[in-house]
Design an enzyme around this catalytic site. Structure first.
Site, short mmCIF file in Angstrom:
data_model
loop_
_atom_site.label_atom_id
_atom_site.label_comp_id
_atom_site.label_asym_id
_atom_site.label_seq_id
_atom_site.Cartn_x
_atom_site.Cartn_y
_atom_site.Cartn_z
N MET A 250 0.85 -1.19 0.00
CA MET A 250 0.00 0.00 0.00
C MET A 250 0.88 1.24 0.00
SD MET A 250 -3.33 -0.35 -0.03
CE MET A 250 -2.88 -1.30 -1.45
N HIS A 251 1.19 1.75 -1.17
CA HIS A 251 2.08 2.92 -1.25
C HIS A 251 1.30 4.22 -0.91
CE1 HIS A 251 5.21 0.46 -3.05
NE2 HIS A 251 4.52 0.22 -4.15
N ASP A 252 0.59 4.75 -1.89
CA ASP A 252 0.01 6.08 -1.77
C ASP A 252 -1.03 6.26 -0.65
OD1 ASP A 252 0.08 6.56 -5.38
OD2 ASP A 252 1.63 6.81 -3.85
#
Ligand code: RIB
Ligand code: CA
Length: 325
Positions: A250-252
Site C-alpha cells: 500500500m504505497h500512496d
C-alpha cells in the site's frame, strides 16, 4: 483503531498524483475522511501518461460523487530527460477496475497555477494548506521555483517516494516516483518545507493479504467500496521472496492515512539526498540519519507502520464514503 472524532476544522489539502491504482485508494480515503478537505486534485505524468492520469482522477471523483473537487492537469514529463511509466497499473492506469468515462472535464488551469492560486488565498487568509504528492514531484518543484513566496503557506508536505533502508522497486536503488524525476525531488528536498516522507521502507510494511482484503467485501456495484475491493484484489505482486508473502504494498494511501492517523506511523528525522548524476544509482534517495553530512535534517522519514491499523481505517473510511448520499 479509528482516528479521533472529526476536528473543528478539516485540514485543507491538495493531492498531486498519477492515478494509478494506489493513488485512487489514497484519494478515496481522503474523500471519506471528514478530517480532510480536498481543495484540488492535480495530476502529473507517472504511472500512465498525463492524459490518462487526469481522466482517471475525474473517474474516481465521479465514483465518489465528488465532482465538486476540481482536477488540474500538470506536467506531462520530468524536468530533464524522458518520461518513464509504471508497470503494475495496466494501460488504463486503474488495474482491473473499469470505470465509466467521466462526464466532467479537467480544468484548463495548469496544476501549478492552481496550487499557486490556492496558496495565495490561504496566505491572504492567514491559513495554510497541506500538499500531498503521490507521484513524481515535477509540479511541486515548478511551484517552488516559480512561487517561492508562497511556500510559507504550505503547512506540511506529505509525500510517497524514496527508498532508504530497502532496495529500489524500479531499479536496484531507486523508487519509481523519485526515479521518474530526481531533479524535481532535489528541488523539493532543498526547499525547507516541513516534509514527511513515506518511502518503500514504510509502504512494504503495509501489504495486502486475503484477510485484509476481506475487510473491503460487500460493496454494492458502482460504490467506492466495491471499486476498492476490485483494485486490491488485482494488486498482488506475487513475489513472496521480495515482499515476505503474497500481496501488494500500500504505497500512496499511507500519505492520506498519515494525515488522519499519524499515530499509526513512526518517523525518524534525517537529511535526505537524491542522486541525479550516477548511471547505476540515478534517482537513489540517501538518508543521513546520524548527522554525518553536517546538514540539518530536512525530512521526517516514516520507518514503522501499524499495518493492521492502516487497513482497518482505510476500510472504515471507504465504507463510510460508500454510504454517503
Ligand atoms: O513506487 C510507488 C509509487 O510509484 C506509487 O506512488 C505508485 O502509484 C507509483 O506512482
Ligand atoms: Ca502514485
Amino acid at each position: 483503531m479509528t482516528a479521533e472524532a472529526k476536528p473543528s476544522k478539516p485540514k485543507s489539502i491538495i493531492i498531486d498524483c498519477d492515478p494509478g491504482v494506489d493513488d485512487a485508494l489514497a484519494i478515496l480515503f481522503a474523500l471519506g475522511s471528514p478530517e480532510l478537505d480536498v481543495k484540488a486534485i492535480t495530476t502529473v505524468c507517472g504511472n500512465v501518461p498525463l492524459e490518462v492520469c487526469t481522466k482517471n482522477a475525474l473517474k474516481i471523483l465521479e465514483l465518489a460523487k465528488r465532482t465538486d473537487v476540481p482536477v488540474h492537469p500538470g506536467c506531462d514529463g520530468p524536468m530533464i530527460g524522458e518520461a518513464i511509466f509504471g508497470k503494475f497499473h495496466g494501460a488504463g492506469g486503474l488495474g482491473n477496475l473499469v470505470l465509466p468515462d467521466p462526464v466532467a472535464l479537467p480544468s484548463e488551469q495548469h496544476a501549478v497555477d492552481k496550487m499557486a492560486e490556492l496558496l495565495k488565498v490561504a496566505k491572504g487568509n492567514n491559513e495554510k494548506l497541506t500538499v500531498c504528492t503521490l507521484g513524481p514531484m515535477t509540479n511541486l518543484a515548478l511551484l517552488i521555483k516559480l512561487h517561492p513566496d508562497l511556500l510559507s503557506a504550505i503547512d506540511c508536505l506529505v509525500s510517497m517516494g524514496g527508498a532508504y533502508r530497502i532496495a529500489g522497486n524500479r531499479t536496484l536503488t531507486s523508487e519509481f516516483n523519485i526515479l521518474a524525476d530526481p531533479h524535481a525531488a532535489n528541488i523539493v528536498y532543498s526547499a525547507g518545507l516541513d516534509y514527511v516522507a513515506l518511502p518503500l521502507d514504510a509502504t512494504h510494511q503495509a501489504m495486502t493479504s486475503p484477510e485484509r482484503i476481506a475487510h473491503f467485501e460487500g460493496g454494492a456495484t458502482g460504490t467506492p467500496l466495491a471499486a476498492t475491493h476490485r483494485l486490491l484484489t488485482g494488486w498482488n505482486r506475487n513475489d513472496p521472496r521480495r515482499y515476505g508473502g503474497d500481496g501488494g504494498p500500500m504505497h500512496d494511501p499511507l500519505v492520506t492515512l498519515y494525515l488522519v492517523a499519524p499515530e499509526l506511523f513512526k518517523t525518524e528525522a534525517a537529511h535526505i539526498f537524491v542522486e541525479c548524476d550516477s548511471k547505476l544509482c540515478y534517482g537513489q534517495t540517501v538518508a543521513d540519519w546520524y548527522g554525518q553530512s553536517g546538514e540539518e535534517a530536512n525530512a521526517k522519514v516514516v520507518q514503522k507502520v501499524d499495518a493492521d491499523g492502516v487497513f482497518s481505517l482505510l476500510s472504515e473510511r471507504i465504507r463510510s464514503l460508500s454510504q454517503a448520499g
